[in-house]
Structures are given as structure tokens and as C-alpha cells.
Design a protein around this motif. Structure first.
Motif, PDB file in Angstrom:
ATOM      1  N   ASP A 181      10.487   0.211  -5.105  1.00  0.00           N
ATOM      2  CA  ASP A 181      10.599  -1.219  -4.819  1.00  0.00           C
ATOM      3  C   ASP A 181      11.310  -1.448  -3.488  1.00  0.00           C
ATOM      4  OD1 ASP A 181      10.046  -3.836  -5.554  1.00  0.00           O
ATOM      5  OD2 ASP A 181      11.830  -4.044  -6.802  1.00  0.00           O
ATOM      6  N   PHE A 182      12.422  -0.763  -3.289  1.00  0.00           N
ATOM      7  CA  PHE A 182      13.182  -0.893  -2.048  1.00  0.00           C
ATOM      8  C   PHE A 182      12.361  -0.402  -0.852  1.00  0.00           C
ATOM      9  CE2 PHE A 182      16.308   0.641   1.069  1.00  0.00           C
ATOM     10  CZ  PHE A 182      17.032  -0.533   1.270  1.00  0.00           C
ATOM     11  N   SER A 183      11.669   0.725  -1.012  1.00  0.00           N
ATOM     12  CA  SER A 183      10.843   1.264   0.077  1.00  0.00           C
ATOM     13  C   SER A 183       9.717   0.298   0.458  1.00  0.00           C
ATOM     14  CB  SER A 183      10.235   2.610  -0.323  1.00  0.00           C
ATOM     15  OG  SER A 183      11.248   3.541  -0.582  1.00  0.00           O
ATOM     16  N   ALA A 184       9.098  -0.317  -0.540  1.00  0.00           N
ATOM     17  CA  ALA A 184       8.039  -1.283  -0.270  1.00  0.00           C
ATOM     18  C   ALA A 184       8.592  -2.473   0.499  1.00  0.00           C
ATOM     19  CB  ALA A 184       7.393  -1.746  -1.575  1.00  0.00           C
ATOM     20  N   ALA A 185       9.755  -2.952   0.097  1.00  0.00           N
ATOM     21  CA  ALA A 185      10.371  -4.091   0.789  1.00  0.00           C
ATOM     22  C   ALA A 185      10.699  -3.740   2.237  1.00  0.00           C
ATOM     23  CB  ALA A 185      11.626  -4.532   0.041  1.00  0.00           C
TER      24      ALA A 185
ATOM     25  N   VAL B 244       9.954  -4.269   8.009  1.00  0.00           N
ATOM     26  CA  VAL B 244       9.773  -3.641   9.328  1.00  0.00           C
ATOM     27  C   VAL B 244       8.380  -3.978   9.878  1.00  0.00           C
ATOM     28  CG1 VAL B 244       9.631  -1.428  10.566  1.00  0.00           C
ATOM     29  CG2 VAL B 244      11.436  -1.806   8.867  1.00  0.00           C
ATOM     30  N   GLY B 245       7.376  -3.946   9.006  1.00  0.00           N
ATOM     31  CA  GLY B 245       6.027  -4.314   9.438  1.00  0.00           C
ATOM     32  C   GLY B 245       5.971  -5.736   9.971  1.00  0.00           C
ATOM     33  N   SER B 246       6.667  -6.644   9.325  1.00  0.00           N
ATOM     34  CA  SER B 246       6.699  -8.038   9.776  1.00  0.00           C
ATOM     35  C   SER B 246       7.323  -8.154  11.164  1.00  0.00           C
ATOM     36  CB  SER B 246       7.499  -8.896   8.794  1.00  0.00           C
ATOM     37  OG  SER B 246       6.871  -8.936   7.545  1.00  0.00           O
ATOM     38  N   VAL B 247       8.419  -7.430  11.382  1.00  0.00           N
ATOM     39  CA  VAL B 247       9.074  -7.463  12.694  1.00  0.00           C
ATOM     40  C   VAL B 247       8.161  -6.868  13.761  1.00  0.00           C
ATOM     41  CG1 VAL B 247      11.021  -6.549  14.029  1.00  0.00           C
ATOM     42  CG2 VAL B 247      11.399  -7.438  11.721  1.00  0.00           C
ATOM     43  N   LEU B 248       7.458  -5.783  13.432  1.00  0.00           N
ATOM     44  CA  LEU B 248       6.588  -5.129  14.416  1.00  0.00           C
ATOM     45  C   LEU B 248       5.410  -6.000  14.838  1.00  0.00           C
ATOM     46  CD1 LEU B 248       6.539  -1.428  13.153  1.00  0.00           C
ATOM     47  CD2 LEU B 248       7.851  -2.416  15.046  1.00  0.00           C
ATOM     48  N   PHE B 249       5.060  -6.981  14.032  1.00  0.00           N
ATOM     49  CA  PHE B 249       3.967  -7.885  14.411  1.00  0.00           C
ATOM     50  C   PHE B 249       4.328  -8.805  15.576  1.00  0.00           C
ATOM     51  CE2 PHE B 249       1.478  -7.084  10.466  1.00  0.00           C
ATOM     52  CZ  PHE B 249       0.242  -6.947  11.074  1.00  0.00           C
ATOM     53  N   PHE B 250       5.590  -8.854  15.952  1.00  0.00           N
ATOM     54  CA  PHE B 250       5.989  -9.686  17.093  1.00  0.00           C
ATOM     55  C   PHE B 250       5.462  -9.141  18.423  1.00  0.00           C
ATOM     56  CE2 PHE B 250       9.534 -11.162  14.269  1.00  0.00           C
ATOM     57  CZ  PHE B 250       9.140 -12.497  14.250  1.00  0.00           C
TER      58      PHE B 250
ATOM     59  N   GLU C 265       1.408  -3.440  16.797  1.00  0.00           N
ATOM     60  CA  GLU C 265       0.613  -4.071  15.733  1.00  0.00           C
ATOM     61  C   GLU C 265      -0.016  -3.041  14.776  1.00  0.00           C
ATOM     62  OE1 GLU C 265      -3.093  -6.694  16.309  1.00  0.00           O
ATOM     63  OE2 GLU C 265      -1.361  -7.991  16.731  1.00  0.00           O
ATOM     64  N   THR C 266      -0.512  -1.948  15.314  1.00  0.00           N
ATOM     65  CA  THR C 266      -1.132  -0.924  14.462  1.00  0.00           C
ATOM     66  C   THR C 266      -0.104  -0.322  13.502  1.00  0.00           C
ATOM     67  OG1 THR C 266      -2.776  -0.412  16.151  1.00  0.00           O
ATOM     68  CG2 THR C 266      -2.426   1.250  14.454  1.00  0.00           C
TER      69      THR C 266
ATOM     70  N   PHE D  65       2.255  -2.245   6.299  1.00  0.00           N
ATOM     71  CA  PHE D  65       1.796  -3.162   5.254  1.00  0.00           C
ATOM     72  C   PHE D  65       0.918  -2.432   4.228  1.00  0.00           C
ATOM     73  CE2 PHE D  65       3.569  -6.461   7.702  1.00  0.00           C
ATOM     74  CZ  PHE D  65       3.631  -7.584   6.898  1.00  0.00           C
ATOM     75  N   VAL D  66       0.096  -1.510   4.699  1.00  0.00           N
ATOM     76  CA  VAL D  66      -0.736  -0.729   3.779  1.00  0.00           C
ATOM     77  C   VAL D  66       0.143   0.143   2.884  1.00  0.00           C
ATOM     78  CG1 VAL D  66      -2.458   1.125   3.639  1.00  0.00           C
ATOM     79  CG2 VAL D  66      -2.785  -0.758   5.250  1.00  0.00           C
TER      80      VAL D  66
END
Length: 93
Positions: free
Chosen positions: A30-34, A39-45, A50-51, A57-58
Motif C-alpha cells: 500500500d505504501f509503495s503504491a502511494a 512521485v509519478g504525479s510530481v514527474l508529470f510537471f 513524463e515516461t 503509475f503503471v
């Protein structure tokens, strides 16, 4: 076999230990998924990361999908432990 019964996890020391181990693994997943989603959300900036964000996210989605599988595996194991205990008692009697 009755699943998701409180009595299954409280039957004896071994069932409490199995329950605790599964809860520890569940919490780590659960913690790893969060973390992957955060981190994925931040990298979308930034377009250049983006990749990596998509891959996080996957991975996060796979980890979230593993959670109900862990719960079901735990409950099946606990229920089976009860059946083995009952069988052993019958063999002794």
C-alpha cells in the motif's frame, strides 16, 4: 471454509503470526503504491520525465491490484489452517 472471519486469525499463535505477516506485506504494498503515484504525479510537471511518470503509475496500479489478492490469499491460508487443525483433532480423538 469460511473466509473473512475474525475467529480464523485469532485461533492460535500461528494464525496470529500469519495474519500479522500478511498485514505487514499489505502495508508495504500500500505504501509503495502511494509513493509510486505521488512521485509519478510530481514527474508529470516536466515533459522529459513524463515516461518515468507513466511507468510509476503503471507500477502503482499493479501494486494497488495486488492488495485484494493479498487479502484473499491471507484469508484462504487462515481458513485452511483451521481445517488442518480440525483434521488433526479428529485424528487424535
Amino acid at each position: 471454509m469460511q473466509l473473512f472471519r475474525h475467529e480464523n486469525r485469532e485461533r492460535n499463535h500461528h494464525t496470529r503470526r500469519v495474519y500479522a505477516m500478511f498485514e505487514l506485506v499489505y502495508t508495504c504494498v500500500d505504501f509503495s503504491a502511494a509513493v509510486c503515484f505521488f512521485v509519478g504525479s510530481v514527474l508529470f510537471f516536466w515533459q522529459e520525465t513524463e515516461t518515468a511518470a507513466i511507468w510509476l503509475f503503471v507500477v502503482g496500479s499493479l501494486l494497488f491490484a495486488a492488495k485484494p489478492s493479498l487479502r484473499l490469499a491471507r484469508e484462504i491460508k487462515l481458513a485452511r489452517m483451521g481445517k488442518l487443525e480440525t483434521l488433526a483433532e479428529r485424528m487424535e480423538g
